[in-house]
Structure formats: structure tokens, C-alpha cells
Design an enzyme around this catalytic site. Structure first.
Site, PDB file in Angstrom:
ATOM      1  CE  LYS A  30      -2.988   0.774   3.516  1.00 27.69           C
ATOM      2  NZ  LYS A  30      -3.155   2.059   4.184  1.00 27.69           N
ATOM      3  N   GLY A 102      -4.992   7.964   5.447  1.00 30.82           N
ATOM      4  CA  GLY A 102      -4.066   8.923   6.049  1.00 30.82           C
ATOM      5  C   GLY A 102      -2.818   9.118   5.201  1.00 30.82           C
ATOM      6  NE  ARG A 130      -5.634   8.302  10.947  1.00 29.30           N
ATOM      7  CZ  ARG A 130      -4.934   7.525  10.132  1.00 29.30           C
ATOM      8  NH1 ARG A 130      -5.514   7.047   9.031  1.00 29.30           N
ATOM      9  NH2 ARG A 130      -3.689   7.228  10.393  1.00 29.30           N
ATOM     10  CB  SER A 173       5.058   9.930  11.546  1.00 30.58           C
ATOM     11  OG  SER A 173       4.244  10.035  10.400  1.00 30.58           O
ATOM     12  CG  ASP A 325       0.246   0.087   9.514  1.00 29.78           C
ATOM     13  OD1 ASP A 325      -0.131   0.945  10.339  1.00 29.78           O
ATOM     14  OD2 ASP A 325       0.672   0.377   8.380  1.00 29.78           O
ATOM     15  CE  LYS A 352      -0.383   4.156  12.903  1.00 28.19           C
ATOM     16  NZ  LYS A 352       0.409   4.877  11.890  1.00 28.19           N
ATOM     17  NE  ARG A 356      -5.373   0.125  12.822  1.00 26.32           N
ATOM     18  CZ  ARG A 356      -4.703   0.358  11.715  1.00 26.32           C
ATOM     19  NH1 ARG A 356      -3.383   0.394  11.743  1.00 26.32           N
ATOM     20  NH2 ARG A 356      -5.328   0.540  10.582  1.00 26.32           N
ATOM     21  NE  ARG A 401      -2.910  -1.753   8.467  1.00 25.87           N
ATOM     22  CZ  ARG A 401      -2.501  -2.170   7.265  1.00 25.87           C
ATOM     23  NH1 ARG A 401      -2.518  -3.436   6.953  1.00 25.87           N
ATOM     24  NH2 ARG A 401      -2.055  -1.293   6.371  1.00 25.87           N
TER      25      ARG A 401
HETATM   26  C1  S3P Z   1       2.704   4.794   6.226  1.00 24.01           C
HETATM   27  C2  S3P Z   1       3.220   5.154   7.447  1.00 24.01           C
HETATM   28  C3  S3P Z   1       2.648   4.716   8.729  1.00 24.01           C
HETATM   29  C4  S3P Z   1       1.678   3.557   8.548  1.00 24.01           C
HETATM   30  C5  S3P Z   1       0.755   3.760   7.401  1.00 24.01           C
HETATM   31  C6  S3P Z   1       1.530   3.906   6.108  1.00 24.01           C
HETATM   32  C7  S3P Z   1       3.351   5.288   4.990  1.00 24.01           C
HETATM   33  O1  S3P Z   1       1.933   5.804   9.310  1.00 24.01           O
HETATM   34  O2  S3P Z   1       0.927   3.368   9.741  1.00 24.01           O
HETATM   35  O3  S3P Z   1      -0.148   2.678   7.268  1.00 24.01           O
HETATM   36  O4  S3P Z   1       3.059   4.757   3.909  1.00 24.01           O
HETATM   37  O5  S3P Z   1       4.172   6.215   5.079  1.00 24.01           O
HETATM   38  P1  S3P Z   1       2.666   6.892  10.256  1.00 24.01           P
HETATM   39  O6  S3P Z   1       3.591   7.688   9.425  1.00 24.01           O
HETATM   40  O7  S3P Z   1       1.531   7.713  10.803  1.00 24.01           O
HETATM   41  O8  S3P Z   1       3.357   6.088  11.314  1.00 24.01           O
END
Ligand code: S3P
Length: 447
Positions: A30, A102, A130, A173, A325, A352, A356, A401
Site C-alpha cells: 500500500k 491517512g 485524525r 512517522s 500496522d 490510526k 487501535r 486492520r
Molecule cells: C505509512 C506510514 C505509517 C503507517 C501507514 C503507512 C506510509 O503511518 O501506519 O499505514 O506509507 O508512510 P505513520 O507515518 O503515521 O506512522
């Protein structure tokens, strides 16, 4: 682009299974799929994408790229062609709707800010709850003018010139790092992002593949990325590797269902994503990894998983970003382990698609498993293989999830487990139902 994919919805339940077996190809990652649409949309030239995850979240990023002026064409299953804008996004008249995603909205906020365009950003009920300041604050420091709804969506960006910043995200993040780096592409000067703890590095890897010059320094767990703007991306092909986070559901299903022996092919093998494999191995899981070909600058692997007796462990807090995740489904493995599995350092789980931490605890309790929920930790008292009562109904709170975890727990329980709505599973893993069926599991509508 105009693509309609049928998706199951409503309540479903998982029946206790006999041995799972067979081989599945892991669904496209993803994170990489979002980035393929966003970087392809920014680039000069044609980006051909193969193995794209055609999930609702990713499709929304493709639609946003199209609304911003890229030409996005669907050539076949997982096969897309993006004719990019050369960094000149146009300002769309309609709000960009990211649905549940997100990653899509936060990365695109950075990309749009860097391109100088103006846009409004909206999402579904979950996404609208969020926090967005984690992205709009640093982008604002660069000069981007955001108006938000109390730090959340709906939000609006009024385009203008940006300048470089030095930034240390207060939370681990990859979305925040990526938003700042994408904005830095259009900012004057050298932007430096310093991360005390490593997070997934797909943006850096893909920017380099798209011809962007950036410097990455690693020092123990810390990373410093420097990028001088302005720079334009040059289109390049993206062959999306398999998603380790989605693969986690089949891996844990095989571990808990007696007699199982399954194989997943083409899973991305990146240390910033494989904390779950390390954790399961420490719990005693019989998992064999065989290297596969590189894809999109990432290593891949074939994963063979055999049913195993598991023992509870303490999962190091510093490992959390590499498996952030995967905690809901790790809770399922912990339920079937002997002893207590303690998971500290989970404060980000509360931000999230749903809370979660609370949702995972509720899922376990609903299925008869004892769990202690701390402010930023979970302690699950395992019931051993065959010891989980099941029979629960998980409230999914628009969270894919939680929905998949609430089904997986039932595959080895004494009674079927149900979830209140499976619609959100299509945001990340539309092939989940088919894959669990291929391996021999039964998922069916619940009354
Ligand atoms: C992601 C970063 C993570 C992850 C999300 C995908 C990404 O989030 O939880 O599913 O593709 O950069 P955070 O940056 O909020 O930790």
C-alpha cells in the site's frame, strides 16, 4: 480515470478452520502504491506501474493525482500508466477526497504544497477525526498556508512559495517525513529531516529512483535526509513488491491453525517493515524466508509459515515503527501463545484509522481473551493453541486492520468470530477474502 471494483460489506464471520495450505502472491504494498501515483503525478514523463494495489485508499490517491492534472490510465489488473505534470499540479476546483487514507492525504498535502497549487482536502468519518497538524505544522513552517478544521479535515491549502526547513518530527512517522520531503522538492534551499528512530524509507528510495538527488545519513537508529529544492522528478517504471503488513494476516492465520503450512510470494523485505517477522520468530514461530528478486528498489522474499506453538514475549518499544500496522493481528497471535505478550510504546496506535489500542483490546475481550490496556501498551494473557473461546463480535470502527484481525482470530477459535462490517477491508486488502479462501479458511456473512 473511472474504475469500479465490487467489494463485500456488512457483518461477516470466520469459521474455525482445519489446516491451511497453499501459496498466495502477496498483495501490492500500500505504501509503495500510494507513492507510485503521487510521484508519478509529479514527474515529467510516463510512469508505468505494475502490481499496484487496487485498494480504495490507493485508488483515491490516483484520483487525486488525476484531479491535479496527471493523466491516470488503467491498462489491466494492477497495471497503470501515469502521465505526470512535471511538478506543475493544477489547482482542482473540487475538494480532493482521500476516503479512509491517512497516507494518501498527508503525502499529497506535501506534494501539493511543493507544487505551489491550491486544494481542499476531505475524507471519510475516520480520516476526518485524525490529526493533521503533524503535517500542516512543518509545511506551515516552510510557508504553506493551511486552514484546517481544528487541526483535522476538511482542510484547505492556498499555494505559494516555500522555503527549506530543518525538521525533527516529534513522532516516529514516515508520513510526516514524506510530506516534508515532497514539499521540499518545490522549496528553495536544503530541507533536512532528522529522525531519531528509523521509519519506512520508501519515499527516499522512490525519489532517488525518480532521479531526485538527496543525501541520507544513518547513525545507529537515527536517519538524516537532506534534499535541496527545487527539483523535478523524471518518470520511471514501478513494479510494486508485496505488502508485509497485509501478509501478516495469512502468516498469523497459518501459525494459529493446527497443521497449517502456507507460502507467501513476493513480500517486500525491508528492515523498516519486518519487525513482525522478528517478533514472531522470537515467539517461536516456524517461519522460513527465501530471497526473491528486487522490485522497485526493494528486496523481496518468499515466506513459508508452519503452524507453531508460540510463547509470549516483551516486544521492544523501539521496534514499533517497523511493525506499527501489525499490532492488531499480533494481538491475535498473542491470544494463542502461552504466557503474556507485553507490547509497550504503542501511543501512535491511538491515532490510526481508529483507536487501535482500545479496538484491539476490545477485539480480544469479545473473544474471551484477557488483556490489560495501558495508556500506550497492551499486555495479552495468551490462552495457548486451541484455548481461545472466540464467539465474539468485533466493532471495527471503520478500521480495516481491526476487521481482518477480528476474522483471523476465529479461524482457530472454539466458536466462530464475527466483525460488524468488512467494507473497510477493501481500503488495503481487497483480495483478503479470496486469499483466506484459497488457503482453506471459511469467511461467510454473519446474521
Ligand atoms: C505509512 C506510514 C505509517 C503507517 C501507514 C503507512 C506510509 O503511518 O501506519 O499505514 O506509507 O508512510 P505513520 O507515518 O503515521 O506512522
Amino acid at each position: 480515470m473511472n474504475t469500479i471494483f465490487p467489494r463485500p460489506s456488512g457483518a461477516m464471520r470466520a469459521m474455525p478452520a482445519t489446516a491451511l495450505s497453499g501459496t498466495i502472491k502477496a498483495p501490492g504494498d500500500k505504501s509503495i502504491s500510494h507513492r507510485a501515483f503521487i510521484l508519478g503525478g509529479l514527474a515529467k514523463g510516463v510512469t508505468e506501474i505494475t502490481g499496484l494495489l487496487e485498494s480504495d485508499d490507493v485508488i483515491n490517491s490516483g484520483r487525486a493525482a488525476a484531479a491535479l492534472g496527471a493523466k491516470v490510465e488503467h491498462l489491466g489488473h494492477g497495471h497503470w500508466k501515469v502521465t505526470g505534470t512535471g511538478g506543475r499540479f493544477r489547482s482542482p476546483s473540487e475538494p480532493l477526497d482521500f476516503g479512509n487514507a491517512g497516507t494518501g492525504v498527508r503525502l499529497m498535502m506535501g506534494a501539493v504544497a511543493g507544487s505551489g497549487a491550491s486544494a481542499a482536502f476531505v475524507g471519510d468519518e475516520s480520516l476526518s477525526s485524525r490529526p493533521m497538524r503533524r503535517v500542516t505544522d512543518p509545511l506551515g513552517e516552510m510557508g504553506a498556508r493551511f486552514t484546517t478544521t481544528d487541526g483535522r479535515l476538511p482542510a484547505r491549502l492556498d499555494g505559494g512559495p516555500l522555503s527549506a526547513i530543518r525538521y525533527t518530527p516529534p513522532i516516529a512517522s514516515a508520513q510526516v517525513k514524506s510530506a516534508v520531503l515532497l514539499a521540499a522538492l518545490g522549496a528553495t534551499g536544503t530541507t533536512v529531516v532528522h529522525e531519531p528512530r528509523i521509519t519506512r524509507d520508501h519515499t527516499e528510495t522512490m525519489l532517488a529512483a525518480f532521479g531526485v538527488s538527496l543525501d541520507i545519513q544513518r547513525d545507529g537508529p537515527a536517519t538524516t535526509v537532506s534534499l535541496s529544492g527545487p527539483q523535478t522528478l523524471t518518470a520511471c517504471p514501478v513494479d510494486v513488491p508485496g505488502d508485509p503488513s497485509s501478509s501478516a494476516f495469512a502468516i498469523i492465520a497459518a501459525l494459529i491453525v493446527p497443521g497449517s503450512d502456507i507460502t507467501l510470494e513476493g513480500v517486500m523485505d525491508n528492515p523498516a517493515r519486518t519487525g513482525l517477522i522478528d517478533t514472531l520468530k522470537e515467539m517461536g514461530a516456524d517461519i522460513t524466508l527465501t530471497p526473491g528478486p528486487d522490485m522497485a528498489g526493494e528486496k523481496t522474499m518468499m515466506i513459508r509459515v508452519r503452524h507453531s506453538r508460540l510463547t509470549g514475549i516483551t516486544v521492544p518499544a523501539e521496534r514499533a515503527p517497523s511493525m506499527i500496522d501489525e499490532y492488531p493481528v499480533l494481538c491475535v497471535a498473542a491470544a494463542y501463545a502461552d504466557g503474556v505478550t507485553y507490547m509497550p510504546g504503542l501511543e501512535e496506535l491511538r491515532a490510526k484509522e481508529s483507536d487501535r489500542l482500545a479496538g484491539s483490546a476490545a477485539l480480544l475481550r469479545a473473544n474471551g481473551v484477557a488483556v490489560e490496556e495501558g495508556e500506550d501498551s497492551l499486555a495479552v494473557t495468551g490462552m495457548g493453541m486451541g484455548g481461545v473461546p472466540g464467539g465474539g463480535m468485533t466493532a471495527t470502527h471503520h478500521d480495516h486492520r481491526l476487521a481482518m484481525s477480528g476474522l483471523v482470530i476465529g479461524l482457530a477459535a472454539q466458536s466462530p468470530s464475527a466483525v460488524d462490517d468488512v467494507a473497510m477491508i477493501a481500503t488495503s486488502y481487497p483480495d483478503f477474502f479470496e486469499h483466506i479462501g484459497t488457503l482453506g479458511g471459511t469467511l461467510e456473512p454473519a446474521a
